[in-house]
Design an enzyme around this catalytic site. Structure first.
Site, PDB file in Angstrom:
ATOM      1  CG  ASP A 164      -8.590  -4.689  -2.539  1.00  0.00           C
ATOM      2  OD1 ASP A 164      -9.763  -4.535  -2.172  1.00  0.00           O
ATOM      3  OD2 ASP A 164      -7.951  -3.844  -3.175  1.00  0.00           O
ATOM      4  CG  HIS A 224      -2.056   0.921   1.100  1.00  0.00           C
ATOM      5  ND1 HIS A 224      -1.963   2.258   1.403  1.00  0.00           N
ATOM      6  CD2 HIS A 224      -3.310   0.714   0.637  1.00  0.00           C
ATOM      7  CE1 HIS A 224      -3.125   2.826   1.154  1.00  0.00           C
ATOM      8  NE2 HIS A 224      -3.960   1.926   0.677  1.00  0.00           N
TER       9      HIS A 224
HETATM   10  N1  ACO Z   1       4.308  -7.604  -4.758  1.00  0.00           N
HETATM   11  C1  ACO Z   1       5.659  -7.574  -4.942  1.00  0.00           C
HETATM   12  N2  ACO Z   1       6.403  -6.458  -4.782  1.00  0.00           N
HETATM   13  C2  ACO Z   1       5.759  -5.323  -4.468  1.00  0.00           C
HETATM   14  C3  ACO Z   1       4.366  -5.278  -4.268  1.00  0.00           C
HETATM   15  C4  ACO Z   1       3.629  -6.480  -4.422  1.00  0.00           C
HETATM   16  N3  ACO Z   1       2.297  -6.483  -4.249  1.00  0.00           N
HETATM   17  N4  ACO Z   1       3.992  -4.012  -3.953  1.00  0.00           N
HETATM   18  C5  ACO Z   1       5.135  -3.289  -3.961  1.00  0.00           C
HETATM   19  N5  ACO Z   1       6.203  -4.080  -4.254  1.00  0.00           N
HETATM   20  C6  ACO Z   1       7.616  -3.675  -4.289  1.00  0.00           C
HETATM   21  C7  ACO Z   1       7.961  -2.889  -5.558  1.00  0.00           C
HETATM   22  O1  ACO Z   1       8.396  -3.744  -6.595  1.00  0.00           O
HETATM   23  C8  ACO Z   1       9.030  -1.956  -5.062  1.00  0.00           C
HETATM   24  O2  ACO Z   1      10.223  -2.712  -4.946  1.00  0.00           O
HETATM   25  P1  ACO Z   1      11.658  -1.994  -5.217  1.00  0.00           P
HETATM   26  O3  ACO Z   1      11.797  -0.970  -4.133  1.00  0.00           O
HETATM   27  O4  ACO Z   1      12.647  -3.099  -5.121  1.00  0.00           O
HETATM   28  O5  ACO Z   1      11.577  -1.406  -6.591  1.00  0.00           O
HETATM   29  C9  ACO Z   1       8.592  -1.616  -3.635  1.00  0.00           C
HETATM   30  O6  ACO Z   1       7.810  -2.752  -3.191  1.00  0.00           O
HETATM   31  C10 ACO Z   1       7.756  -0.347  -3.536  1.00  0.00           C
HETATM   32  O7  ACO Z   1       6.657  -0.489  -4.437  1.00  0.00           O
HETATM   33  P2  ACO Z   1       5.995   0.718  -5.239  1.00  0.00           P
HETATM   34  O8  ACO Z   1       5.348   0.172  -6.465  1.00  0.00           O
HETATM   35  O9  ACO Z   1       6.990   1.820  -5.400  1.00  0.00           O
HETATM   36  O10 ACO Z   1       4.897   1.186  -4.206  1.00  0.00           O
HETATM   37  P3  ACO Z   1       3.618   2.061  -4.518  1.00  0.00           P
HETATM   38  O11 ACO Z   1       3.324   2.784  -3.259  1.00  0.00           O
HETATM   39  O12 ACO Z   1       3.837   2.879  -5.741  1.00  0.00           O
HETATM   40  O13 ACO Z   1       2.491   0.993  -4.863  1.00  0.00           O
HETATM   41  C11 ACO Z   1       0.656  -0.464  -4.713  1.00  0.00           C
HETATM   42  C12 ACO Z   1       1.466   0.627  -4.016  1.00  0.00           C
HETATM   43  C13 ACO Z   1       0.201   0.000  -6.100  1.00  0.00           C
HETATM   44  C14 ACO Z   1      -0.570  -0.761  -3.878  1.00  0.00           C
HETATM   45  C15 ACO Z   1       1.532  -1.747  -4.833  1.00  0.00           C
HETATM   46  O14 ACO Z   1       1.921  -2.195  -3.556  1.00  0.00           O
HETATM   47  C16 ACO Z   1       0.844  -2.857  -5.625  1.00  0.00           C
HETATM   48  O15 ACO Z   1       0.886  -2.878  -6.859  1.00  0.00           O
HETATM   49  N6  ACO Z   1       0.155  -3.810  -4.896  1.00  0.00           N
HETATM   50  C17 ACO Z   1      -0.579  -4.860  -5.557  1.00  0.00           C
HETATM   51  C18 ACO Z   1      -1.933  -4.338  -6.012  1.00  0.00           C
HETATM   52  C19 ACO Z   1      -2.871  -4.103  -4.856  1.00  0.00           C
HETATM   53  O16 ACO Z   1      -3.061  -4.921  -3.986  1.00  0.00           O
HETATM   54  N7  ACO Z   1      -3.540  -2.944  -4.901  1.00  0.00           N
HETATM   55  C20 ACO Z   1      -4.541  -2.551  -3.914  1.00  0.00           C
HETATM   56  C21 ACO Z   1      -4.072  -1.381  -3.117  1.00  0.00           C
HETATM   57  S1  ACO Z   1      -5.215  -1.019  -1.824  1.00  0.00           S
HETATM   58  C22 ACO Z   1      -6.526  -0.366  -2.613  1.00  0.00           C
HETATM   59  O17 ACO Z   1      -6.462   0.324  -3.588  1.00  0.00           O
HETATM   60  C23 ACO Z   1      -7.778  -0.683  -2.060  1.00  0.00           C
END
Ligand code: ACO
Length: 431
Positions: free
Chosen positions: A366, A308
């Site tokens: 979720d 998140h």
């Molecule tokens: N699985 C694996 N790695 C992940 C995940 C994941 N679900 N989420 C983040 N990471 C990693 C990224 O690859 C990144 O790694 P790095 O630092 O080595 O490059 C690091 O964690 C930071 O991730 P970002 O993408 O920069 O974080 P951001 O805050 O932009 O994204 C998000 C947040 C979109 C929710 C992300 O965690 C994601 O895609 N999760 C999966 C989708 C999801 O569950 N969405 C629902 C969110 S809650 C809602 O809207 C109700």
């Protein structure tokens, strides 16, 4: 706007700019850069708004490090256990918990706006039966502006109020109709003797051929799912609603824009994607394979329902949702649900893995909601529409707050331009 007793000094070349610092009632101080361009001639750069407050608000507060979510100051776990969805709607919309008479009046108002214009049934029938219900919702909610002309004038507080009530009241009807249409069953009209959540279940699962009695346990679980999704401050879909509305667009168009944004798998679409992922994993023995894929930077796969932007400890909604998943499956007499078992094992293994620990990745709201919704009988394609139903009050409350804000102006971000500078047009024969 909060008081600013401190300021920061920014030096750029030979220019020095004094930037006020605002002190919120909770959360980090906020540097006010509104005069930066006029005083220093520079923009700030923050794609994804990771360090930018786009507005001031009094509705919802999140402390991502503590895993805290407050609506008008009240913690989400207290609201989920002691309150119910329509009371939370009132709280979000009007700022205080309602007195008994106020709640009764509000519930009556919402209940009496649940039917949709009969002409809209024809509109529905124009969609393909295999359309995703979110596609139907984006189209139908946007089309409300064509059916409710008397609530599109945003300069009239009375029309704004009616639009708010209509959106909260009709969203479950529209979502249920999208579902009924997709399975080829007749639409079921709303019933005023049922609660908001029970009425939604009835509209989804009743058929004219026989009586359908809503299970109160499922109605309570449904109500809790709506409550847990009610608002989440300036998330992507809410910010979309605010940006759309900043141009003066009508309320139905703005909420349709929010629904479109919510649909994406990085946002509300994650609940569908998460259950699809859990089913694909199938056997807990395959979890290490999926964890390895999630960690592999050459593989676009991510653990859905994990991570998140704001929560860097845990998502308090996920805690309640997990407990709810256990309760619902227990009460439905579902023993050894393989999807729930996979979800729990996946959570355990991910939280013991350095990759997820270091990046502070935890299950989000979720992760467990799909398990409950599937046990209730919803197909995967309905998970995100149900999120949209619950979130409508958040979008509407933030929209109203914005329209009442004297500082409201059209949203218009700037850019870091990296393209060509001015050059002369080249005739086609010379290229
Ligand atoms: N699985 C694996 N790695 C992940 C995940 C994941 N679900 N989420 C983040 N990471 C990693 C990224 O690859 C990144 O790694 P790095 O630092 O080595 O490059 C690091 O964690 C930071 O991730 P970002 O993408 O920069 O974080 P951001 O805050 O932009 O994204 C998000 C947040 C979109 C929710 C992300 O965690 C994601 O895609 N999760 C999966 C989708 C999801 O569950 N969405 C629902 C969110 S809650 C809602 O809207 C109700």
């Amino acid at each position: 706007m909060a008081d600013s007793t401190k300021s920061a000094t920014l030096s750029i070349g030979d220019k020095t700019v004094e930037l006020p610092i605002h002190h919120p009632t909770a959360g980090p101080d906020v540097l006010d850069i509104r005069k930066l361009y006029s005083q220093a001639g520079v923009f700030t750069y923050d794609p994804g708004y990771t360090s930018t407050a786009s507005c001031d608000s009094t509705i919802t507060f999140i402390d991502g490090d503590k895993g805290e979510l407050l609506h008008r100051g009240y913690p989400i776990d207290q609201l989920a256990s002691k309150s119910h969805y329509l009371e939370v709607c009132y709280l979000l919309l009007y700022g205080e918990l309602p007195k008994a008479g106020e709640l009764e009046e509000f519930e009556n108002t919402i209940t009496r706006h649940t039917m949709i214009h009969e002409q809209m049934h024809n509109f529905f029938r124009g969609y393909r039966r295999d359309a995703h219900p979110m596609a139907v919702m984006v189209g139908t909610v946007g089309a409300m502006a064509a059916f409710y002309h008397d609530s599109t004038d945003i300069s009239d507080p009375h029309q704004r109020e009616i639009a708010s009530h209509r959106l909260i009241a009709k969203m479950p009807t529209i979502a249920a109709m999208a579902y009924k249409y997709s399975v080829g069953q007749p639409f079921v009209y709303p019933r005023n003797d049922l609660s908001y959540a029970a009425n939604f279940l009835h509209m989804c699962f009743a058929v004219p051929a026989e009586e359908y009695v809503v299970n109160p346990i499922l109605a309570r679980a449904m109500d809790r799912i709506f409550t847990l999704h009610a608002d989440h401050e300036q998330n992507a879909s809410t910010s979309t609603v605010r940006l759309a509305s900043s141009s003066g667009a009508n309320p139905f168009a703005c909420i349709a824009a929010g629904i479109a944004c919510l649909w994406g798998p990085a946002h509300g679409g994650a609940n569908q994607a998460c259950l699809e992922m859990l089913k694909e994993i199938g056997d807990p023995e395959r979890i290490p394979e999926f964890l390895a894929r999630a960690k592999d930077k050459n593989d676009p796969f991510r653990l859905m329902g994990f991570g998140h932007r704001v929560y860097k400890n845990f998502d308090p909604r996920a805690k309640v949702m997990k407990q709810s998943a256990d309760e619902v499956l227990d009460l439905l007499g579902v023993e050894d649900n393989p999807v729930l078992a996979t979800a729990k094992e996946l959570e355990k293994q991910a939280l013991a893995d350095d990759y997820f620990v270091e990046r502070k990745l935890f299950p989000n709201v979720d992760f467990y909601s799909g398990v409950i919704l599937e046990a209730m009988g919803f197909p995967l394609s309905m998970f995100t529409p149900i999120f949209a139903v619950g979130r409508t009050v958040g979008w509407v409350s933030q929209w109203k707050e914005m329209l009442n804000d004297p500082q409201n102006k059209i949203g218009r971000p700037r850019q870091l331009y990296l393209g060509e500078t001015a050059r002369d047009y080249v005739d086609i024969e010379n290229r």
